[in-house]
Design an enzyme around this catalytic site. Structure first.
Site, short mmCIF file in Angstrom:
data_model
loop_
_atom_site.label_atom_id
_atom_site.label_comp_id
_atom_site.label_asym_id
_atom_site.label_seq_id
_atom_site.Cartn_x
_atom_site.Cartn_y
_atom_site.Cartn_z
N ASP A 32 30.97 63.50 42.63
CA ASP A 32 30.78 62.20 43.29
C ASP A 32 29.90 62.31 44.54
OD1 ASP A 32 31.13 59.50 43.58
OD2 ASP A 32 33.07 59.64 44.57
N ASN A 80 32.00 52.77 35.14
CA ASN A 80 30.63 52.85 35.65
C ASN A 80 29.67 51.85 34.96
OD1 ASN A 80 30.80 56.44 36.27
ND2 ASN A 80 31.05 54.76 37.72
C1 IPE Z 1 33.99 58.71 39.48
O1 IPE Z 1 33.15 58.34 40.52
C2 IPE Z 1 33.22 58.78 38.20
C3 IPE Z 1 32.23 59.85 38.10
C4 IPE Z 1 32.01 60.77 38.97
C5 IPE Z 1 31.46 59.85 36.88
P1 IPE Z 1 32.98 56.81 40.95
O2 IPE Z 1 31.99 56.80 42.05
O3 IPE Z 1 32.66 55.97 39.77
O4 IPE Z 1 34.43 56.44 41.44
P2 IPE Z 1 34.92 55.40 42.54
O5 IPE Z 1 34.27 54.10 42.23
O6 IPE Z 1 34.51 55.95 43.86
O7 IPE Z 1 36.40 55.40 42.39
C1 IPE Z 2 28.59 60.15 41.02
O1 IPE Z 2 27.91 59.69 42.12
C2 IPE Z 2 27.81 59.99 39.72
C3 IPE Z 2 28.28 58.92 38.86
C4 IPE Z 2 29.33 58.17 39.02
C5 IPE Z 2 27.46 58.65 37.69
P1 IPE Z 2 27.90 58.15 42.50
O2 IPE Z 2 26.78 57.49 41.74
O3 IPE Z 2 29.22 57.56 42.31
O4 IPE Z 2 27.52 58.21 44.02
P2 IPE Z 2 28.23 57.42 45.21
O5 IPE Z 2 29.68 57.69 45.10
O6 IPE Z 2 27.89 55.97 45.00
O7 IPE Z 2 27.62 57.99 46.43
MG MG Z 3 30.86 57.44 43.49
#
Ligand code: IPE
Ligand code: IPE
Ligand code: MG
Length: 267
Positions: A32, A80
């Site tokens: 993340d 997502n």
């Molecule tokens: C969790 O991260 C999903 C992945 C890393 C693929 P998110 O960024 O989607 O989760 P939340 O929204 O912070 O809970």
């Molecule tokens: C994790 O990084 C990757 C996916 C969920 C695909 P994020 O895209 O959630 O990045 P942040 O959390 O918005 O910084």
């Molecule tokens: Mg994220």
């Protein structure tokens, strides 16, 4: 070059602290922070996702060299899809490209690759490369890389519940036969040992619908580092922290031979 040597030295020093007999077999990671990393640098979020891929390659290498056997990463959750279409499309395209570019090397390294999640909504081109990659590497047994895409822990549990309900209503199984073992055998991770360690980057302290069943007794390590900045050093730190944990599984620590009665008497 000199900078590279300093990093190697730091990693070597940390490696020495690792107990090779206590390396987790299965590490799960919620990768993340890609978007925040890019935004902080004034870049589009896609740059964070790109950098995240090279970090995954590094962590794959380090975990394999360390003696781990399975790495399960969260790459795209069922939630997502609520992101802007442009970002979702970018990610789907990135999975496709990365898989095409990396599959030969993954195979050479005798790594088996498996995708976990409902692949139905993805474009045919991606599904095709996923199936051919899984089939190419299916007999590799030096390491297992699970990539979770369109994965949700609740959806996985509901799917198993539905399957069991159907089997029960058709008389294939009796309701009384439903137990943990049977349930486990129907999960998408069927046959894979539960993760001993869960790492989440970017400082968020939540599971976000990842492996809800499988993480029941995993040790959780939260790294403040955003995924694109995560590296060998940070991974080794997580392993060392894991090795310091006292895993009790609901039992009690057996530090001394004192029995329960003895300890009651002495208090
Ligand atoms: C969790 O991260 C999903 C992945 C890393 C693929 P998110 O960024 O989607 O989760 P939340 O929204 O912070 O809970
Ligand atoms: C994790 O990084 C990757 C996916 C969920 C695909 P994020 O895209 O959630 O990045 P942040 O959390 O918005 O910084
Ligand atoms: Mg994220």
């Amino acid at each position: 070059m000199i900078f590279g040597k300093i990093i190697d030295k730091k990693n070597n020093e940390l490696s020495k602290k690792i107990d090779n007999k206590k390396v987790p077999e299965h590490v799960a990671i919620i990768m993340d922070g890609n978007g925040r990393w890019a935004t902080k640098k004034g870049l589009p979020r896609s740059f964070g996702h790109n950098k995240g891929v090279s970090v995954l390659k590094e962590v794959l290498k380090v975990s394999k060299n360390l003696g781990c056997k399975v790495l399960t990463v969260y790459a795209f959750s069922t939630e997502n899809w609520t992101r802007p279409t442009k970002e979702v499309d970018y990610l789907i395209n990135l999975f496709n490209q990365v898989l095409r570019n990396e599959i030969q090397e993954i195979h050479q390294e005798l790594i088996k690759i498996k995708f976990i999640g409902d692949l139905t909504p993805f474009p045919e081109a991606l599904k095709k490369i996923i199936y051919s990659s899984e089939s190419l590497t299916k007999n590799n047994n030096s390491f297992l890389l699970n990539i979770c895409i369109n994965y949700g822990g609740r959806q996985e549990i509901v799917k198993v519940a539905k399957e069991l309900a159907l089997q029960s209503s058709s008389g294939e199984i009796k309701p009384s036969e439903v137990n943990e073992e049977l349930f486990n055998s129907k999960l998408l991770t069927q046959g894979i040992k539960d993760p001993e360690l869960l790492i989440r980057t970017s400082g968020e302290k939540r599971i976000s619908n990842f492996l809800l069943w499988q993480l029941a007794y995993s040790e959780i390590y939260i790294s403040e580092v955003l995924w694109p900045d995560f590296n060998e050093f940070e991974f080794l730190k997580a392993i060392i922290d894991y090795q310091s944990r006292n895993r009790r599984f609901g039992g009690i620590e057996s530090l001394h031979n004192e029995s329960f009665e003895d300890s009651q008497c002495s208090s």
